[in-house]
Design a protein around this motif. Structure first.
Motif, PDB file in Angstrom:
ATOM      1  N   ASN A   1      39.138  34.121  40.488  1.00 45.09           N
ATOM      2  CA  ASN A   1      39.481  32.731  40.151  1.00 45.09           C
ATOM      3  C   ASN A   1      38.464  31.710  40.640  1.00 45.09           C
ATOM      4  O   ASN A   1      38.806  30.562  40.907  1.00 45.09           O
TER       5      ASN A   1
ATOM      6  N   ALA B   1      36.796  29.482  35.515  1.00 41.18           N
ATOM      7  CA  ALA B   1      37.864  29.541  34.518  1.00 41.18           C
ATOM      8  C   ALA B   1      37.263  29.287  33.149  1.00 41.18           C
ATOM      9  O   ALA B   1      36.176  28.716  33.013  1.00 41.18           O
ATOM     10  N   VAL B   2      37.981  29.706  32.135  1.00 42.02           N
ATOM     11  CA  VAL B   2      37.593  29.412  30.765  1.00 42.02           C
ATOM     12  C   VAL B   2      37.988  27.964  30.502  1.00 42.02           C
ATOM     13  O   VAL B   2      39.120  27.568  30.788  1.00 42.02           O
TER      14      VAL B   2
ATOM     15  N   TYR C   1      31.802  28.473  31.077  1.00 40.68           N
ATOM     16  CA  TYR C   1      32.962  28.538  31.954  1.00 40.68           C
ATOM     17  C   TYR C   1      32.968  27.271  32.796  1.00 40.68           C
ATOM     18  O   TYR C   1      31.997  26.509  32.792  1.00 40.68           O
TER      19      TYR C   1
ATOM     20  N   ALA D   1      30.412  36.954  34.472  1.00 38.91           N
ATOM     21  CA  ALA D   1      31.660  36.206  34.626  1.00 38.91           C
ATOM     22  C   ALA D   1      32.822  37.060  35.115  1.00 38.91           C
ATOM     23  O   ALA D   1      33.748  36.538  35.744  1.00 38.91           O
ATOM     24  N   LYS D   2      32.789  38.352  34.847  1.00 40.66           N
ATOM     25  CA  LYS D   2      33.951  39.210  35.106  1.00 40.66           C
ATOM     26  C   LYS D   2      34.483  39.094  36.535  1.00 40.66           C
ATOM     27  O   LYS D   2      35.665  38.809  36.740  1.00 40.66           O
TER      28      LYS D   2
ATOM     29  N   LEU E   1      35.773  35.563  37.352  1.00 37.89           N
ATOM     30  CA  LEU E   1      37.078  35.303  36.735  1.00 37.89           C
ATOM     31  C   LEU E   1      38.185  36.003  37.512  1.00 37.89           C
ATOM     32  O   LEU E   1      39.263  35.441  37.722  1.00 37.89           O
ATOM     33  N   ASN E   2      37.909  37.247  37.949  1.00 37.01           N
ATOM     34  CA  ASN E   2      38.914  38.020  38.678  1.00 37.01           C
ATOM     35  C   ASN E   2      39.318  37.370  40.004  1.00 37.01           C
ATOM     36  O   ASN E   2      40.462  37.487  40.431  1.00 37.01           O
TER      37      ASN E   2
END
Length: 115
Positions: free
Chosen positions: A41, A44-45, A8, A34-35, A38-39
């Motif tokens: 922000n 990022a991927v 990521y 990562a969850k 990611l939520n």
């Protein structure tokens, strides 16, 4: 590296396994790790097949990037009000000398208009 880890890119500074990862730097995490990042922000991927033309940040730029976070905790300040080298070292993940700290601190103060 474990097969269940995925790359990521940090959007915000992230501390993972005791290491601070700065924005635009890669970080390898499991899907579970990562969850939540990611939520909110914070990561990022990465874009596939796109090379960034931005150069790696210099040590000075990395120290400048973490100064606001470091000085927000008054325990990280020296008697002169400058951030301690130990706190900066912890934040950036490499040894910050007094000379580098002084250079970054002067630049930070000049940018803030407080020099």
């Amino acid at each position: 590296m474990s097969k269940d880890l995925k790359e990521y890119v940090c959007v915000d500074p992230v501390k993972h396994n005791g290491v601070r990862v700065l924005p635009d730097q890669p970080i390898w995490l499991s899907q579970k790790e990562a969850k939540s990042l990611l939520n909110c922000n914070a990561i990022a991927v990465p874009a596939l097949g796109i090379e960034t033309s931005e150069p790696e940040l210099t040590e000075l730029e990395k120290v400048l990037a973490v100064i606001p976070d470091v000085i927000s905790n008054k325990d990280n300040l020296t008697g002169t009000g400058a951030p301690s080298t130990a706190a900066l070292t912890e934040a950036v993940g490499f040894d910050v000398s007094a000379e580098l700290r002084n250079e970054a601190w002067s630049a930070y103060q000049a940018a803030q208009g407080t020099e």
